[in-house]
Design a protein around this motif. Structure first.
Motif, short mmCIF file in Angstrom:
data_model
loop_
_atom_site.label_atom_id
_atom_site.label_comp_id
_atom_site.label_asym_id
_atom_site.label_seq_id
_atom_site.Cartn_x
_atom_site.Cartn_y
_atom_site.Cartn_z
N ARG A 149 17.61 22.09 5.43
CA ARG A 149 16.32 21.43 5.26
C ARG A 149 16.35 20.01 5.82
NH1 ARG A 149 13.99 24.02 -0.35
NH2 ARG A 149 15.42 25.79 -0.41
N THR A 150 15.18 19.40 5.84
CA THR A 150 15.01 18.09 6.47
C THR A 150 14.77 17.03 5.41
OG1 THR A 150 14.04 19.15 8.41
CG2 THR A 150 13.64 16.79 8.16
N VAL A 151 15.49 15.91 5.48
CA VAL A 151 15.33 14.83 4.52
C VAL A 151 15.14 13.52 5.26
CG1 VAL A 151 16.36 13.53 2.60
CG2 VAL A 151 16.78 16.00 2.80
N LEU A 152 14.01 12.84 4.98
CA LEU A 152 13.75 11.49 5.49
C LEU A 152 13.75 10.56 4.29
CD1 LEU A 152 13.03 9.51 7.75
CD2 LEU A 152 10.61 10.12 7.41
N LEU A 153 14.65 9.60 4.30
CA LEU A 153 14.92 8.76 3.14
C LEU A 153 14.76 7.29 3.50
CD1 LEU A 153 16.19 8.28 0.27
CD2 LEU A 153 18.42 8.49 1.38
N SER A 154 13.82 6.61 2.83
CA SER A 154 13.62 5.18 3.04
C SER A 154 14.22 4.42 1.86
CB SER A 154 12.13 4.87 3.15
OG SER A 154 11.90 3.48 3.22
N SER A 155 15.02 3.40 2.15
CA SER A 155 15.64 2.63 1.09
C SER A 155 16.10 1.27 1.61
CB SER A 155 16.84 3.38 0.49
OG SER A 155 17.46 2.62 -0.52
N HIS A 156 16.16 0.31 0.68
CA HIS A 156 16.72 -1.00 1.01
C HIS A 156 18.19 -1.10 0.63
CE1 HIS A 156 12.39 -2.28 0.93
NE2 HIS A 156 12.82 -2.99 1.95
N LEU A 157 18.73 -0.08 -0.03
CA LEU A 157 20.10 -0.13 -0.52
C LEU A 157 21.06 0.34 0.58
CD1 LEU A 157 19.54 1.30 -4.11
CD2 LEU A 157 19.60 -1.09 -3.37
N MET A 158 21.63 -0.61 1.30
CA MET A 158 22.45 -0.28 2.46
C MET A 158 23.70 0.49 2.10
SD MET A 158 20.86 -1.38 5.09
CE MET A 158 19.31 -2.26 5.18
N LEU A 182 27.09 -0.94 7.58
CA LEU A 182 25.70 -0.67 7.92
C LEU A 182 24.86 -1.92 7.70
CD1 LEU A 182 23.37 1.20 8.71
CD2 LEU A 182 23.27 1.97 6.33
N GLU A 183 25.16 -2.66 6.66
CA GLU A 183 24.40 -3.88 6.39
C GLU A 183 24.54 -4.87 7.55
OE1 GLU A 183 23.95 -6.30 2.42
OE2 GLU A 183 25.77 -6.96 3.43
N ALA A 184 25.74 -5.03 8.06
CA ALA A 184 25.96 -5.94 9.19
C ALA A 184 25.20 -5.46 10.43
CB ALA A 184 27.45 -6.06 9.49
N ALA A 185 25.23 -4.15 10.66
CA ALA A 185 24.49 -3.60 11.80
C ALA A 185 23.00 -3.81 11.63
CB ALA A 185 24.80 -2.11 11.94
N GLU A 198 24.21 2.47 -0.45
CA GLU A 198 23.83 3.83 -0.81
C GLU A 198 23.42 4.64 0.42
OE1 GLU A 198 23.65 7.04 -2.97
OE2 GLU A 198 24.38 5.11 -3.68
N MET A 199 22.69 4.00 1.33
CA MET A 199 22.29 4.69 2.55
C MET A 199 23.51 5.07 3.38
SD MET A 199 19.47 5.73 4.01
CE MET A 199 18.04 4.67 3.72
N ALA A 200 24.49 4.18 3.43
CA ALA A 200 25.70 4.47 4.20
C ALA A 200 26.45 5.67 3.63
CB ALA A 200 26.61 3.24 4.22
N ASP A 201 26.34 5.88 2.31
CA ASP A 201 27.03 6.99 1.66
C ASP A 201 26.22 8.29 1.71
OD1 ASP A 201 29.18 5.42 0.95
OD2 ASP A 201 28.42 4.96 -1.05
N THR A 202 24.94 8.21 2.08
CA THR A 202 24.06 9.38 1.99
C THR A 202 23.61 9.90 3.34
OG1 THR A 202 23.22 8.50 -0.11
CG2 THR A 202 21.95 10.26 0.92
N ALA A 203 23.24 8.99 4.25
CA ALA A 203 22.57 9.40 5.50
C ALA A 203 23.54 9.88 6.57
CB ALA A 203 21.74 8.25 6.03
N ASP A 204 23.07 10.83 7.36
CA ASP A 204 23.78 11.26 8.57
C ASP A 204 23.27 10.50 9.79
OD1 ASP A 204 25.21 13.60 7.35
OD2 ASP A 204 23.15 14.28 7.02
N ASP A 205 21.96 10.27 9.84
CA ASP A 205 21.31 9.56 10.94
C ASP A 205 20.53 8.38 10.37
OD1 ASP A 205 22.16 11.58 12.74
OD2 ASP A 205 20.42 12.79 12.22
#
Length: 235
Positions: free
Chosen positions: A178-187, A221-224, A189-196
């Motif tokens: 399935r497809t997941v689009l996730l918006s968040s400010h928590l870098m 990811l935060e630095a990037a 958490e995003m680094a631990d969750t997202a593939d793209d």
């Protein structure tokens, strides 16, 4: 699949998004990142039919949201700030949504159990904590067992156990194709969750690709993110 092509949106004289294009592929969690005012919420609102674009398209499985026959069966969404009537009980809130899309009543019980709200199903929403309200919003997004999830700040207000549950659930959901689009400010958490990741700043896409490509040459990811956005915001 989600396909956004040359999307533009103005509010009066102010440009919210300008020529935005990206795709979100099935089988992956895609993070949508940007500073406040960068255009994330506007893009999601257009995608979900809450605003009309001034140019371009935002399509879900090749169709506009408003053209989906049973939208909750195709895409489940949680937008930051959206919520049920405070006086309504959680089970009634979900039942009403389910009936609007011809979803069986048994599914209401299933999603309440899935998000850990079975014991609070008959409690009025006004008595919910922020974390419980967030779990209810996720339950509503899951009602139609959709192929696509669009979630804006889904871990807002959750305790560490709840955050871990969301992270693991989303990764399993994507792994099922399935497809997941996730918006968040928590870098972190995003680094631990997202593939793209898709990074937007000033209403324009500044990076889009696998997370490893986005973070290449940066310690995190935060630095990037800060290097890519350069302190820019939208309107």
């Amino acid at each position: 699949m989600i396909e956004v092509s040359r999307l533009s949106k103005r509010y009066g004289q102010k440009v919210a998004v300008n020529d935005v294009s990206f795709t979100v592929e099935p089988g992956r969690v895609t993070g949508f990142l940007g500073p406040n005012g960068a255009g994330k919420s506007t893009t999601l609102r257009v995608l979900l039919g809450l605003d009309h674009p001034d140019g371009g398209t935002a399509l879900i499985d090749g169709r506009r949201y408003r053209d989906l026959r049973h939208p909750l069966r195709t895409v489940g969404a949680l937008l930051d700030g959206a919520g049920p009537v405070p006086e309504r009980r959680a089970i009634d809130h979900l039942t009403w949504i389910a009936q609007s899309n011809r979803i069986p009543r048994r599914r209401v019980r299933e999603v309440l159990e899935l998000v850990g709200l079975s014991d609070a199903a008959r409690q009025r929403v006004k008595g919910y904590s922020l974390g419980m309200a967030q779990r209810l919003g996720i339950a509503a997004a899951l009602l139609g067992d959709p192929e696509i999830l669009v979630l804006d700040e889904p871990v807002n207000g959750l305790d560490p156990d709840g955050i871990r549950w969301v992270r693991n659930f989303l990764r399993e959901y994507a792994a099922s194709g399935r497809t997941v689009l996730l918006s968040s400010h928590l870098m972190t958490e995003m680094a631990d969750t997202a593939d793209d990741a898709i990074v937007i700043a000033g209403g324009r896409i500044v990076a889009h690709g696998p997370l490893g490509d986005i973070t290449a040459g940066h310690p995190s990811l935060e630095a990037a993110f800060f290097a890519l956005t350069g302190g820019r915001v939208g309107w």
